[in-house]
Scaffold this active site. Structure first.
Site, PDB file in Angstrom:
ATOM      1  N   ARG A 186       0.832  -1.213   0.000  1.00 23.34           N
ATOM      2  CA  ARG A 186       0.000   0.000   0.000  1.00 23.34           C
ATOM      3  C   ARG A 186       0.862   1.256   0.000  1.00 23.34           C
ATOM      4  NH1 ARG A 186      -0.754   4.697   2.325  1.00 23.34           N
ATOM      5  NH2 ARG A 186      -0.252   3.739   4.305  1.00 23.34           N
ATOM      6  N   ASP A 187       1.490   1.547   1.119  1.00 21.63           N
ATOM      7  CA  ASP A 187       2.299   2.762   1.231  1.00 21.63           C
ATOM      8  C   ASP A 187       3.462   2.739   0.248  1.00 21.63           C
ATOM      9  OD1 ASP A 187       4.087   4.413   3.985  1.00 21.63           O
ATOM     10  OD2 ASP A 187       3.166   5.197   2.168  1.00 21.63           O
ATOM     11  N   HIS A 215       6.394   4.289  12.315  1.00 28.43           N
ATOM     12  CA  HIS A 215       6.406   4.187  10.855  1.00 28.43           C
ATOM     13  C   HIS A 215       7.479   5.160  10.375  1.00 28.43           C
ATOM     14  CE1 HIS A 215       4.051   3.582   6.987  1.00 28.43           C
ATOM     15  NE2 HIS A 215       4.817   4.586   6.663  1.00 28.43           N
ATOM     16  N   HIS A 260      10.489   6.721   8.060  1.00 25.14           N
ATOM     17  CA  HIS A 260      10.996   6.811   6.699  1.00 25.14           C
ATOM     18  C   HIS A 260      12.501   6.992   6.729  1.00 25.14           C
ATOM     19  CE1 HIS A 260       7.203   7.655   4.071  1.00 25.14           C
ATOM     20  NE2 HIS A 260       7.061   6.608   4.841  1.00 25.14           N
ATOM     21  N   CYS A 278      10.103   9.226  -1.661  1.00 22.08           N
ATOM     22  CA  CYS A 278       9.569  10.317  -0.869  1.00 22.08           C
ATOM     23  C   CYS A 278       9.085  11.388  -1.834  1.00 22.08           C
ATOM     24  CB  CYS A 278      10.638  10.881   0.054  1.00 22.08           C
ATOM     25  SG  CYS A 278      10.036  12.257   1.046  1.00 22.08           S
ATOM     26  N   ASN A 284       9.984   4.710   2.646  1.00 22.22           N
ATOM     27  CA  ASN A 284       9.833   3.687   3.671  1.00 22.22           C
ATOM     28  C   ASN A 284      11.153   2.982   3.985  1.00 22.22           C
ATOM     29  OD1 ASN A 284       6.916   3.476   4.304  1.00 22.22           O
ATOM     30  ND2 ASN A 284       6.754   3.118   2.104  1.00 22.22           N
TER      31      ASN A 284
END
Lengths: 332, 390
Positions: free
Chosen positions: A47-48, A239, A241, A272, A281
């Site tokens: 997803r992300d 979460h 990055h 990003c 991520n």
């Protein structure tokens, strides 16, 4: 874990000092047991990760990726997002993906549902867990989802209320937890406020996102301390990055503070959008390597995650963002 | 828990040993200092008491001792202990960390393309203007083995030495040392290994034999008041032997230290270490060498360099090696990165409020310069993100 207790006789009472410690077998040094035995990984690659990839990935490839991940031991794989395809074309096949994957037992497949429409579509497609995405930054909220933070909370409340009625768990995200691309510094109290709202509305877990990867162990610690006054650490996830290479030290810091849930993406999928060409991520492989190296269990098979990463990177015709995957494939 | 007297059970979580391991002896000596003599020491099962565990952290959960306030009045040190314990979640970090820039030597040494002398000199000169206090300039090894470093004399003579900056050079043996001194070296370094196999394959002799060579160099250097830095490679793993026993690392570090090296840099040569193995290795080495004399040289081949450095800092390390732009690949994992990039280390340290004296933007410039020349992308994520931020 061996315990040590020192008894002291003071005026009028006995004082027992209990040391919650592990003793080093080779010496008399005592140190505190700071790291957990187990950390849950929430895989957000499909997803992300894919959401931030420029190239539209065919439905079949997405399904295959998720199916490969389902066989790695991961217990949570964020499958897709029920947003309007106008805004996020990559996720326009959300229904097909959710219906097409082979759901492994003991694996959960949460999907993003930004509003009531998305929630209803998700349920119709068979969703059994959903997620809502709040922001600690007003500007980011307005630019990203076209409303203020408070307005977004109202929307989420609707979703959460409906979800609870149908016994569907809801996970909450707080983006810009360590910095905003527009506002810059974000006050930890704002992060805590949003996290608390989501938690009190009924989210079982709140994932605190360093959306632009600017956090460091310093800002992570400060933010976590503030949030932990409002939300129990057992309900918190991070979460991180890796845009500035800080994801792993930030995750380590969070673990030392009691966090037990870490979000990551296979092959470090997803760049990003605010620093073109940079990574987004943190890669699941690198997180696993660190955790396993520290003796922390995850239940996940690193080699199989590397395989899944190789698969999607081959399709995307690009190098993995995972250093572990890179080193593993080329070790002489 | 009630006894004839009141009893008070306090569950103490010690600050992590990762920065200064408290020993049982130090705990007891702290108590004696306050005229408190333990009348009993128990181990084992007390913490199994669920009632006790519900007490959690004190003082917020101590409910049933009527004289708690009186206790704190009688024992102010205990209040301090409890207050310190409350900040357990924030680790202790130093105010200052020294960065040892190894890009021009360790970095370029592992780059395939031979870099012209003029470019090396320009890189070092740019780095000299960033605030770095130590820049490893070159290596006086035989040009047959390391062609990249064959211009060592020209480089050392050609750089503009900034005041307050030191320019150590590698000197693997007496010949190298003498050549280095002739070229104007004012600080040297020797490179030991914790792995026998790596030593034999890398410098063609056993660890013990290498120590003899280094002893010659160090003795001569001391006589000329030239400081010597020691390196221990394969501190967290060897490409040939795999796992390396921390005691071997400690043994080599100790030898180098006792021979006269002022600082020992512990190198994760193939980047396989994690906070777990870093902690274990550091604890073992710190029994033999004071942490103030230790540095870490982490490779980022598996992305573990920054968490490993963070772990080392929590254990008291104050010196970190890194390379501008993350120069230098890993000869054992083709295409993978090697050195951790100075820019990423600085970003982390500065973000934590730790001073380094180094200007990150200027390091990024130096990194851009050398990467432009090498026609390749920087390995530094900070440099990447900085150059492309919209």
């Amino acid at each position: 874990m061996s315990a040590l207790c020192i008894k002291l006789q003071l005026k009028g009472y006995q004082l027992f000092l209990h040391f919650n410690l592990q003793s080093c077998p080779k010496c008399l040094h005592l140190y505190s047991h700071e790291y957990p035995d187990f950390v849950k990984i929430v895989e957000v690659g499909p997803r992300d990760g894919l959401q931030n990839e420029k190239e539209i990935v065919p439905t079949g490839v997405k399904i295959q990726l998720i199916d490969m991940l389902s066989g790695t031991g991961l217990s949570v794989i964020e499958a897709t997002s029920f947003v309007s395809s106008k805004w996020v074309p990559q996720m326009s096949d959300h229904t097909e993906v959710l219906r097409g994957i082979q759901r492994a037992p003991n694996v959960r497949y949460p999907v993003l549902t930004p509003n009531m429409q998305g929630f209803q579509d998700a349920v119709a497609a068979g969703a059994t867990e959903v997620a809502v995405f709040g922001s600690a930054s007003e500007t980011f909220s307005r630019k990203n989802i076209n409303c203020s933070v408070d307005e977004s909370m109202l929307r989420f409340k609707e979703v959460i209320t409906l979800a609870k009625g149908q016994h569907i768990p809801v996970r909450g995200y707080v983006s810009c937890a360590l910095g905003c691309p527009h506002e810059g510094h974000i006050d930890p109290s704002k992060v805590a406020q949003v996290a608390k709202s989501l938690y009190e509305m009924g989210c079982y877990e709140i994932s605190l996102g360093d959306t632009i990867g600017v956090g460091t162990p310093g800002s992570m610690c400060e933010m976590m301390q503030t949030v932990m006054k409002e939300v129990p650490v057992s309900a918190l996830a991070v979460h991180c990055h890796d845009t500035y290479g800080q994801a792993l030290p930030n995750i380590l810091t969070a673990l030392q503070m009691g966090v037990r849930v870490v979000d990551s993406a296979v092959a470090g999928l997803g760049g990003c959008p605010y620093a073109q060409g940079s990574t987004g991520n943190v890669s699941t492989e690198d997180v696993l390597y660190m955790l396993h190296g520290m003796g922390i269990e995850t239940g996940v098979n690193l080699a199989k995650v590397v395989e899944a990463g190789d698969f999607i990177c081959n399709f995307l015709c690009r190098k993995t963002n995972s250093k572990v995957a890179q080193a593993s494939s080329k070790t002489l």
